[in-house]
Scaffold this active site. Structure first.
Site, short mmCIF file in Angstrom:
data_model
loop_
_atom_site.label_atom_id
_atom_site.label_comp_id
_atom_site.label_asym_id
_atom_site.label_seq_id
_atom_site.Cartn_x
_atom_site.Cartn_y
_atom_site.Cartn_z
N VAL A 91 0.83 -1.21 0.00
CA VAL A 91 0.00 0.00 0.00
C VAL A 91 0.87 1.26 0.00
CG1 VAL A 91 -1.69 1.31 1.35
CG2 VAL A 91 -1.94 -1.17 1.10
N LYS B 265 15.29 -2.77 2.52
CA LYS B 265 14.28 -2.41 1.52
C LYS B 265 14.54 -1.00 0.98
CE LYS B 265 9.81 -3.65 2.45
NZ LYS B 265 8.45 -3.34 2.92
N GLU C 225 -7.63 2.78 1.31
CA GLU C 225 -7.27 2.39 -0.06
C GLU C 225 -8.14 1.21 -0.48
OE1 GLU C 225 -5.72 -0.68 -0.61
OE2 GLU C 225 -5.53 -1.23 1.50
N LEU D 122 -7.00 -0.85 -3.16
CA LEU D 122 -6.08 -1.38 -4.16
C LEU D 122 -6.09 -2.90 -4.13
CD1 LEU D 122 -3.02 0.89 -3.22
CD2 LEU D 122 -4.81 1.36 -4.92
N ASN E 169 -14.68 -4.58 2.10
CA ASN E 169 -13.96 -5.85 2.07
C ASN E 169 -14.81 -6.99 2.63
OD1 ASN E 169 -11.74 -4.91 0.79
ND2 ASN E 169 -10.29 -5.24 2.45
N PHE F 45 -16.51 -10.42 -8.99
CA PHE F 45 -16.40 -11.16 -7.72
C PHE F 45 -17.41 -12.28 -7.63
CE2 PHE F 45 -13.60 -10.30 -4.12
CZ PHE F 45 -12.67 -9.54 -4.80
N GLY G 250 -8.37 -15.67 -0.16
CA GLY G 250 -7.16 -15.55 0.66
C GLY G 250 -6.63 -14.14 0.56
N CYS H 278 -5.82 -9.23 2.95
CA CYS H 278 -6.86 -8.24 3.30
C CYS H 278 -8.19 -8.85 3.69
CB CYS H 278 -7.04 -7.29 2.13
SG CYS H 278 -5.51 -6.50 1.65
N LYS I 68 -8.17 -10.93 6.96
CA LYS I 68 -7.81 -10.10 8.12
C LYS I 68 -8.91 -9.09 8.43
CE LYS I 68 -4.89 -6.65 6.99
NZ LYS I 68 -5.42 -5.32 7.28
C1 UGA Z 1 -8.81 -6.80 -1.59
C2 UGA Z 1 -9.91 -5.87 -2.17
O1 UGA Z 1 -10.41 -6.42 -3.38
C3 UGA Z 1 -9.34 -4.48 -2.44
O2 UGA Z 1 -10.37 -3.61 -2.89
C4 UGA Z 1 -8.74 -3.93 -1.15
O3 UGA Z 1 -8.16 -2.66 -1.32
C5 UGA Z 1 -7.66 -4.88 -0.66
O4 UGA Z 1 -8.25 -6.18 -0.44
C6 UGA Z 1 -7.11 -4.32 0.62
O5 UGA Z 1 -7.85 -4.25 1.61
O6 UGA Z 1 -5.98 -3.81 0.63
P1 UGA Z 1 -6.80 -8.22 -2.66
O7 UGA Z 1 -6.58 -8.77 -1.29
O8 UGA Z 1 -5.62 -7.74 -3.42
O9 UGA Z 1 -7.82 -6.96 -2.60
O10 UGA Z 1 -7.45 -9.37 -3.49
P2 UGA Z 1 -8.84 -9.61 -4.28
O11 UGA Z 1 -8.65 -9.36 -5.70
O12 UGA Z 1 -9.93 -8.92 -3.59
O13 UGA Z 1 -9.00 -11.19 -4.05
C7 UGA Z 1 -9.18 -11.73 -2.75
C8 UGA Z 1 -9.40 -13.21 -2.82
O14 UGA Z 1 -10.65 -13.51 -3.43
C9 UGA Z 1 -8.36 -13.97 -3.62
O15 UGA Z 1 -8.04 -15.16 -2.93
C10 UGA Z 1 -9.06 -14.27 -4.94
O16 UGA Z 1 -8.57 -15.41 -5.58
C11 UGA Z 1 -10.48 -14.46 -4.46
N1 UGA Z 1 -11.49 -14.22 -5.51
C12 UGA Z 1 -11.68 -12.97 -6.00
C13 UGA Z 1 -12.26 -15.28 -5.97
O17 UGA Z 1 -12.12 -16.43 -5.51
N2 UGA Z 1 -13.22 -15.04 -6.92
C14 UGA Z 1 -13.43 -13.80 -7.42
O18 UGA Z 1 -14.35 -13.65 -8.27
C15 UGA Z 1 -12.64 -12.74 -6.96
#
Ligand code: UGA
Length: 442
Positions: free
Chosen positions: A11, A35, A150, A152, A210, A251, A259, A262, A265
């Protein structure tokens, strides 16, 4: 504007380099000297598409600097973003020690009038606590406070920053709102929907978003189980649902469970906050439970596809990261699956395009292949866990001939079942009838 960003994780680093790209002069601070040394040499140790280029561009333009010394970053900065980690502690509560530590440092070194922005995902009430903490350290010194969560996604974080669905700006004074409006003017001016809300509202928008995404995923995953039991097809069911503009297709991809650093948690932290505030979140609790059980259940599904037991079998695992386009393994379903399969007596040969280095520390006893085909060669079973694009375009004839037995468990529905049956595979996926089983009539 001169800005400081504390924390250079996903982030912080994305925020700092994107703010520099927007034209600000940004100094990123981290206590990790290794880093910072790497970043000062243009080396970005996390895999995030587009980020290395952005860091390089910011450095070359002289708008992006990295230091371990907060004292170098704070003087003259109009705003400082706190973008440190808020991991779960053992009770699921967000551990705010890094936020507290950052706030202490900022309080001592900030110029009067500085805007302190909490970017980290924090439980509702935290931003006000940070303000109280700063007041106590520097009584009588004016400063502004803001909550600017955020949204992201790892893997597309740079795009998400530059083209967000919305900006959420939580403030308690006009001065703070003005400063944040100024910082984000290039995005606001380009038409990005921007919400100016109260501090607590901003904090809760993040957790509620989230948590809602987690609920959506647990729900679609349960519908996938229902499809398996009923002989229906989850991809078609999800498509039928997603065409409803109140639901949308996003989604709705069923898989091995959510997993990452984010959703797991933040759902836990929301449950904790709900408990403390006496406002139960039963739906989120159910989504969390369903997800935990799902990750465990995946190994049983794989064992069933292997004819009831994986004892003594060699299993090729494609994908270890929690999703595609990241090297992050945090809460990855692959970890739970691989550990369970090892417990059931299988030998694992795994491949991931980016996550192998990180995986070696977490899963030290498995074999790692140099590419997908090496992992698959001679395997009794192939399991696809992460939806990396390269796994969707494998040369399936080559896969077929190189496997000891052509059985595939695809936990991301990358392939069309009827194509797989035609090629001769026994093919198991999520929420769709298995095909090519020995007792299938042609
Ligand atoms: C998530 C949120 O999508 C972001 O908007 C947020 O900013 C971020 O957390 C955060 O709090 O910082 P991220 O953890 O990068 O982002 O991942 P996602 O793309 O949300 O995916 C999360 C999980 O859901 C992954 O394991 C992914 O494989 C799974 N997923 C996602 C599915 O199984 N199916 C879907 O259709 C979408």
């Amino acid at each position: 504007m001169k800005l400081a960003v504390v924390g250079t994780g996903y982030v912080g680093l994305v925020t700092g380099s994107c703010l520099a790209e927007l034209g600000h002069n940004v100094t990123c601070v981290d206590i990790d000297a290794t880093k910072i040394g790497e970043l000062n040499n243009g080396v970005v140790s996390i895999f995030e598409p587009g980020l290395t280029d952005l860091v390089e561009r910011g450095r070359r333009a002289g708008r992006l600097r990295f230091t371990t010394d907060l004292g170098e970053a704070m003087p003259g900065s109009s705003a400082v973003f706190i973008a440190v980690g808020t991991p779960s502690d053992s009770s699921g509560r967000a551990d705010l020690s890094q936020v507290t530590e950052a706030a202490d440092g900022i309080a001592e070194l900030m110029d009067p009038g500085t805007l302190v922005v909490v970017k980290s995902t924090v439980p509702v009430g935290t931003t006000r606590h940070v303000a109280d903490q700063i007041h106590q350290t520097r009584p009588g010194v004016d400063f502004e406070i803001g909550a600017n969560p955020e949204f992201l996604r790892q893997g597309v974080a740079v795009t998400d920053f530059m083209h967000p669905d919305r900006l959420v700006i939580g403030t308690a004074t006009e001065a703070a709102e003005e400063l944040l409006r100024h910082i984000y003017q290039p995005l606001i001016g380009a038409g990005v929907t921007t919400l100016f809300v109260g501090i607590e509202t901003a904090e809760l928008i993040k957790y509620a978003s989230n948590s809602f995404l987690a609920i959506k995923l647990s729900f679609v995953n349960e519908v996938a189980d229902l499809c398996e039991a009923a002989g229906a097809n989850i991809d078609e069911v999800a498509n039928g649902m997603g065409l409803d503009t109140r639901i949308t297709h996003r989604f709705l991809s069923a898989g091995p469970g959510f997993g990452g650093s984010c959703l797991p948690k933040d759902t836990q932290a929301l449950l904790h906050t709900s408990q403390v505030l006496g406002a139960p979140s039963r739906v989120v609790a159910a989504a969390v439970d369903a997800n935990r059980d799902r990750k465990r259940h995946m190994a049983n599904k794989i064992a069933a596809a292997a004819g009831g037991s994986v004892q003594g079998k060699t299993i090729a695992v494609l994908g270890l990261a929690f999703k595609a386009n990241t090297d992050d393994l945090r809460e990855s379903p692959a970890i739970a699956i691989v550990r369970s399969l090892i417990g059931l007596g299988a030998t694992i040969r795994a491949y991931d395009p980016e996550a192998v280095d990180n995986a070696r520390a977490v899963l030290p006893t498995i074999e790692y292949a140099a590419d997908a085909y090496e992992a698959i060669d001679g395997a009794d079973l192939l399991v696809i866990v992460t939806e990396w694009p390269e796994f969707a375009t494998l040369d399936l004839s080559r896969v077929y001939t190189s496997m000891a037995s052509p059985v595939i468990v695809d936990l991301r529905n990358l392939y069309n079942p009827s194509d797989m049956a035609e090629l001769g595979f026994a093919y198991h996926s999520i929420g769709r009838p298995p095909v090519g089983l020995p007792d299938d009539s042609p």
